[in-house]
Design a protein around this motif. Sequence first.
Motif, PDB file in Angstrom:
ATOM      1  N   GLU A   1      10.067  19.018  -4.141  1.00 18.59           N
ATOM      2  CA  GLU A   1       8.924  19.626  -4.834  1.00 18.59           C
ATOM      3  C   GLU A   1       7.902  18.564  -5.213  1.00 18.59           C
ATOM      4  OE1 GLU A   1       6.603  22.535  -5.763  1.00 18.59           O
ATOM      5  OE2 GLU A   1       8.669  23.042  -5.224  1.00 18.59           O
ATOM      6  N   PHE A   2       8.388  17.426  -5.676  1.00 19.72           N
ATOM      7  CA  PHE A   2       7.510  16.297  -6.016  1.00 19.72           C
ATOM      8  C   PHE A   2       6.701  15.857  -4.796  1.00 19.72           C
ATOM      9  CE2 PHE A   2       7.272  11.600  -5.755  1.00 19.72           C
ATOM     10  CZ  PHE A   2       6.338  11.352  -6.760  1.00 19.72           C
ATOM     11  N   LEU A   3       7.364  15.708  -3.663  1.00 18.23           N
ATOM     12  CA  LEU A   3       6.696  15.232  -2.446  1.00 18.23           C
ATOM     13  C   LEU A   3       5.686  16.243  -1.921  1.00 18.23           C
ATOM     14  CD1 LEU A   3       9.844  13.741  -0.709  1.00 18.23           C
ATOM     15  CD2 LEU A   3       7.912  12.429  -1.614  1.00 18.23           C
ATOM     16  N   LEU A   4       6.017  17.524  -2.004  1.00 19.65           N
ATOM     17  CA  LEU A   4       5.108  18.553  -1.515  1.00 19.65           C
ATOM     18  C   LEU A   4       3.895  18.730  -2.421  1.00 19.65           C
ATOM     19  CD1 LEU A   4       7.643  21.285  -0.304  1.00 19.65           C
ATOM     20  CD2 LEU A   4       6.382  19.632   1.087  1.00 19.65           C
ATOM     21  N   SER A   5       3.991  18.205  -3.643  1.00 21.10           N
ATOM     22  CA  SER A   5       2.859  18.314  -4.584  1.00 21.10           C
ATOM     23  C   SER A   5       1.870  17.161  -4.460  1.00 21.10           C
ATOM     24  CB  SER A   5       3.388  18.372  -6.020  1.00 21.10           C
ATOM     25  OG  SER A   5       3.909  17.107  -6.417  1.00 21.10           O
TER      26      SER A   5
ATOM     27  N   ILE B   1       8.781   9.098  -9.440  1.00 21.55           N
ATOM     28  CA  ILE B   1      10.088   9.491  -9.970  1.00 21.55           C
ATOM     29  C   ILE B   1      10.806   8.187 -10.283  1.00 21.55           C
ATOM     30  CG2 ILE B   1      12.342  10.514  -9.472  1.00 21.55           C
ATOM     31  CD1 ILE B   1      10.963  12.492  -7.613  1.00 21.55           C
ATOM     32  N   ILE B   2      11.171   8.001 -11.535  1.00 17.41           N
ATOM     33  CA  ILE B   2      11.908   6.805 -11.957  1.00 17.41           C
ATOM     34  C   ILE B   2      13.278   7.258 -12.462  1.00 17.41           C
ATOM     35  CG2 ILE B   2      11.946   4.775 -13.436  1.00 17.41           C
ATOM     36  CD1 ILE B   2       9.565   4.768 -11.540  1.00 17.41           C
ATOM     37  N   ARG B   3      14.313   6.754 -11.838  1.00 20.28           N
ATOM     38  CA  ARG B   3      15.673   7.129 -12.245  1.00 20.28           C
ATOM     39  C   ARG B   3      16.372   5.949 -12.893  1.00 20.28           C
ATOM     40  NH1 ARG B   3      16.138   8.554  -6.501  1.00 20.28           N
ATOM     41  NH2 ARG B   3      15.259  10.647  -6.169  1.00 20.28           N
ATOM     42  N   ASN B   4      17.194   6.240 -13.900  1.00 25.09           N
ATOM     43  CA  ASN B   4      17.965   5.169 -14.553  1.00 25.09           C
ATOM     44  C   ASN B   4      19.452   5.503 -14.529  1.00 25.09           C
ATOM     45  OD1 ASN B   4      18.032   7.217 -16.444  1.00 25.09           O
ATOM     46  ND2 ASN B   4      16.629   6.231 -17.872  1.00 25.09           N
TER      47      ASN B   4
ATOM     48  N   GLU C   1       0.837  -1.203   0.000  1.00 25.95           N
ATOM     49  CA  GLU C   1       0.000   0.000   0.000  1.00 25.95           C
ATOM     50  C   GLU C   1       0.871   1.252   0.000  1.00 25.95           C
ATOM     51  OE1 GLU C   1      -2.658  -0.205   3.268  1.00 25.95           O
ATOM     52  OE2 GLU C   1      -3.581  -2.098   2.612  1.00 25.95           O
ATOM     53  N   PHE C   2       0.693   2.080  -1.031  1.00 24.66           N
ATOM     54  CA  PHE C   2       1.474   3.310  -1.127  1.00 24.66           C
ATOM     55  C   PHE C   2       0.749   4.289  -2.036  1.00 24.66           C
ATOM     56  CE2 PHE C   2       3.097  -0.029  -3.913  1.00 24.66           C
ATOM     57  CZ  PHE C   2       2.980   0.542  -5.175  1.00 24.66           C
ATOM     58  N   ASP C   3       1.162   5.553  -1.944  1.00 24.84           N
ATOM     59  CA  ASP C   3       0.518   6.632  -2.694  1.00 24.84           C
ATOM     60  C   ASP C   3       1.394   7.184  -3.818  1.00 24.84           C
ATOM     61  OD1 ASP C   3      -1.870   6.870  -0.921  1.00 24.84           O
ATOM     62  OD2 ASP C   3      -0.324   7.400   0.547  1.00 24.84           O
ATOM     63  N   ALA C   4       2.696   6.965  -3.708  1.00 24.68           N
ATOM     64  CA  ALA C   4       3.646   7.462  -4.707  1.00 24.68           C
ATOM     65  C   ALA C   4       4.882   6.575  -4.684  1.00 24.68           C
ATOM     66  CB  ALA C   4       4.024   8.906  -4.416  1.00 24.68           C
ATOM     67  N   VAL C   5       5.677   6.668  -5.739  1.00 27.65           N
ATOM     68  CA  VAL C   5       6.830   5.776  -5.881  1.00 27.65           C
ATOM     69  C   VAL C   5       8.068   6.561  -6.307  1.00 27.65           C
ATOM     70  CG1 VAL C   5       7.783   3.770  -7.104  1.00 27.65           C
ATOM     71  CG2 VAL C   5       5.340   3.849  -6.564  1.00 27.65           C
ATOM     72  N   ILE C   6       9.187   6.227  -5.681  1.00 29.53           N
ATOM     73  CA  ILE C   6      10.504   6.685  -6.148  1.00 29.53           C
ATOM     74  C   ILE C   6      11.345   5.428  -6.352  1.00 29.53           C
ATOM     75  CG2 ILE C   6      12.584   8.002  -5.606  1.00 29.53           C
ATOM     76  CD1 ILE C   6      10.877   9.780  -3.792  1.00 29.53           C
TER      77      ILE C   6
END
Length: 359
Positions: free
Chosen positions: A354-358, A183-186, A157-162
């Motif tokens: 900024e992503f998290l605060l949005s 946020i997906i980093r490669n 259970e989660f609301d967002a992913v990094i």
Amino acid sequence: MNLEKRISALSRLGEALKVAAEVLERGELGFSESESAVIDVQRQSTVMNPWFSKENIVFSFQAWSKLLTRDKLEMWISVYDKKKLEIGGSKQVAVINAGNIPLVGFHDFLTILLSGNSYVAKNASDDKLLLPYVASLLISIEPEFISYITFTERLKEFDAVIATGSNNSSRYFNYYFGKYPHIIRNNRNGVAVLDGSESEAFFKSLADDIFIYFGLGCRNVSKLFVPVGYNFDLFFRSVYDRNLVMQHNKYMNNFEHHNAILLLKQIPFLQNGFLILLENPAIPSPVAVLNYEYYSDEGQLFNTLIEQKENIQCIVSSNEKIQATDKLKSIVIKEGKTQEPGLANYADGIDTMEFLLSL
């Protein structure tokens, strides 16, 4: 938990990491429970992943301890919406951590908790101990954090992913997590641009950018851009004091493997007994190999770097022109500092706070 409590606890965590690094540097058996704990975690981590040498773990602890001060934390968050930070988020943020260098996922851990959200992480198999250990330090400082931090083998259970991984795994991450804010980093790497004016002191600092973490970090320099006809003698002389890597079995296995392959294939290269210089247009390079590419025109080189910016984490150069180039200056960094980014130096240039605060 209010913002003041979060800042206070995280700044005290910086002090705890400084002490932990000092304990490891002493190299003695700990006399207190806390000293024994950090020595045990370091030893287990090094056994599980030999790339996590004691020296590299100490470096990571020290680097983060320098950043986790009240002044630096407050300066970092001063550019964001203070009201949102005061209130804090209420989201469960899932994090898939890479395991290439010690505490590689700490910035996400820090940013999520400072934003007031909850951290739910799946650690890489190569790095299962260090971040939970640091989390335990934080919880001992501020017990309220225990309800904000979870480590798990299965994200539910989660609301967002990094998520951070290879170019290949990032495609899977996008497929599975695309419906969530993410946020997906490669893969990215550091590069250095040389112009022939560099001093021995410059190269000794650049050696940090190449050899810290055995070159496994996304900010490590994996490629040099050099003028046509460049002479590498000063470079090799300047970095030779990094020959202690020859005592590391996995590193030297990589060196000997690539050395043998290049000889068998009759591909020209340079080497000094522990580092191979290979002319190669690719930015990423394997352990113990440093790619290089010649350039004859600075303007054309800058255009190439701009085109390749999505594959470059940072650029090391003393060249004033590249430092003033609008599309590159944000990722130019001083030699010797690639593994000591500031709190606002976000991976891949994506502002995590900024992503998290949005959300």
